[in-house]
Design an enzyme around this catalytic site. Structure first.
Site, PDB file in Angstrom:
ATOM      1  N   HIS A 178       0.866  -1.132  -0.018  1.00  0.00           N
ATOM      2  CA  HIS A 178      -0.100   0.132   0.260  1.00  0.00           C
ATOM      3  C   HIS A 178       0.864   1.168   0.135  1.00  0.00           C
ATOM      4  O   HIS A 178       1.628   1.617   1.064  1.00  0.00           O
ATOM      5  CB  HIS A 178      -0.797   0.078   1.261  1.00  0.00           C
ATOM      6  N   ASP A 304     -11.149  -2.956  -4.086  1.00  0.00           N
ATOM      7  CA  ASP A 304     -10.720  -2.190  -2.697  1.00  0.00           C
ATOM      8  C   ASP A 304     -12.045  -2.574  -1.850  1.00  0.00           C
ATOM      9  O   ASP A 304     -12.291  -1.573  -0.978  1.00  0.00           O
ATOM     10  CB  ASP A 304     -10.255  -0.848  -2.524  1.00  0.00           C
TER      11      ASP A 304
END
Length: 425
Positions: A178, A304
């Site tokens: 991330h 997501d």
């Protein structure tokens, strides 16, 4: 089972045309314009709708274990099937964290017992997701972990990331990161710029993403480890990834469907369902991400999917948790790019099936003899208005509530078994 009268789209080969698919023993036995089957085969008339490989979502947060009130493996599987997702990769942000082989084994067994789609767990990259000590990558890989990531957290210690990439290289393991520097994010809650200023909200600069991404690319060049940037969201990041690929580095990247379909203006009057990480960017960045997808710089599209309950979302914007559900709207939202003429259908499907399969080393993502019968039938033109109350996810925090969408899944098949069927009875 014989599917007939379908528009076959194989994103792996780029082939598209009318025909049928014969499924036997969980595999694609035959396909083409003149495929036939024995008399005992069940025949499904697709009515000219698209038949394609099932979607593979590389980034799904599931509450189980530890937060089953937000989402369970069962409810996530039902939501995935309704959205055409036949394989989901679950993130390690659970309680306890997926940093132990026994916990990975538990999730896999639990998913086999309760989920109607394939669930492949990603294990923690560092112990406790704390970014300080590398997890046991070798043992976790043996237990069934398909990739290694700290989920929604970034590993800020460059030495730890270097060791992880080096160690993962020897196991040919995939590191998914991330890319967001928490120190540069600071107290920011949305994209830094004029709109944030008008709303009176602290902003997150693009550099929070690009600084971390640039560092990671240099560590990949140093170590040779396989690296996947989980989600990029701005034009500068596209340039960084493109340059890395041109140098031949083992780098891939994804983009959230939210950053392809929405921009910062959609936040409107502080809509907390659109508080996301990475944040929704300026329209110029959204267009840059679409262009990067069309050019092949961006490899995959992810939902997501991050369920949040009322207690964490019904708050002032700055205090609300990041995240939105997305499994059920992934395909419909992506089809917006097809209907606008910006990206062809085969490329959209490639980014949501073939490329994830290639990156993760999975056998799916293709329409071919001997391929797994993980298939979806969908009508790309079917219009509907999304009602969050009808979502199968336990949490309802969708950024597309009351949105007009086109494209609905009619049927989902996993391993030769129909797990979702919207056809009228």
């Amino acid at each position: 089972m014989l599917f007939t009268n379908a528009r076959l789209v194989d994103p792996a080969s780029g082939r598209e045309g009318r025909g049928g698919v014969l499924v036997r023993d969980g595999l694609v036995a035959d396909l083409g314009p003149a495929v036939t089957a024995a008399a005992e085969a069940e025949v499904v008339d697709c009515g000219g709708q698209v038949l394609a490989p099932g979607l593979i979502d590389m980034r799904t947060f599931v509450g189980e274990p530890g937060a089953a009130h937000r989402e369970t493996l069962k409810s996530a599987g039902e939501a995935a099937a309704a959205g055409g997702v036949t394989t989901l990769v679950s993130m390690p942000d659970t309680n306890p964290v997926l940093d132990d082989p026994a916990i990975v084994d538990f999730v896999m067994r639990r998913a086999r017992d309760t989920s109607i789609v394939h669930v492949r767990p990603a294990a923690a990259l560092t112990k406790g997701l704390k970014g300080q000590e590398m997890a046991e990558i070798g043992l976790l890989r043996e237990a069934g972990a398909i990739a290694f990531t700290d989920g929604a957290r970034s590993v800020t210690n460059a030495q730890v990331m270097r060791r992880a990439l080096t160690y993962a290289r020897d196991f040919d393991a995939l590191i998914v990161h991330h890319v967001e520097d928490p120190d540069l994010v600071g107290a920011g809650v949305m994209n830094e710029g004029e709109f944030a200023t008008r709303l009176g909200l602290p902003g997150i600069p693009r550099e929070a993403e690009t600084v971390m991404l640039e560092r990671d690319i240099r560590l990949v060049r140093l170590t040779g480890g396989r690296y996947h940037a989980a989600m990029i969201s701005c034009a500068d990041s596209v340039e960084i990834v493109q340059a890395a690929k041109e140098r031949g580095l083992p780098v891939t990247c994804g983009v959230s469907i939210n950053n392809l379909a929405l921009n910062e203006n959609d936040i409107g009057d502080y809509r907390t369902f659109l508080k996301l990480s990475p944040p929704l960017r300026h329209e110029d960045d959204r267009q840059a991400m679409i262009a990067a997808l069309a050019a092949g710089v961006v490899d995959v599209i992810v939902s997501d999917h991050n369920p949040q309950d009322v207690e964490t979302k019904r708050l002032p914007f700055a205090e609300a948790a990041n995240g939105a559900v997305g499994l059920e709207t992934l395909l419909s939202a992506a089809l917006r790019l097809v209907h606008s003429g910006q990206v062809p259908l085969s490329l959209i499907l490639r980014a949501m099936s073939t490329r994830p399969a290639e990156i993760l080393g999975l056998p799916g993502g293709r329409l071919a003899r001997g391929a797994p019968a993980d298939l979806i039938v969908f009508d790309p033109e079917a219009p509907y208005v999304l009602d969050k109350r009808e979502l199968r996810s336990l949490s309802k925090n969708t950024p597309f509530d009351e949105a007009r969408l086109e494209g609905q899944v009619t049927m989902t098949m996993v391993a030769g078994r129909i797990v979702f069927d919207r056809r009228p009875t």
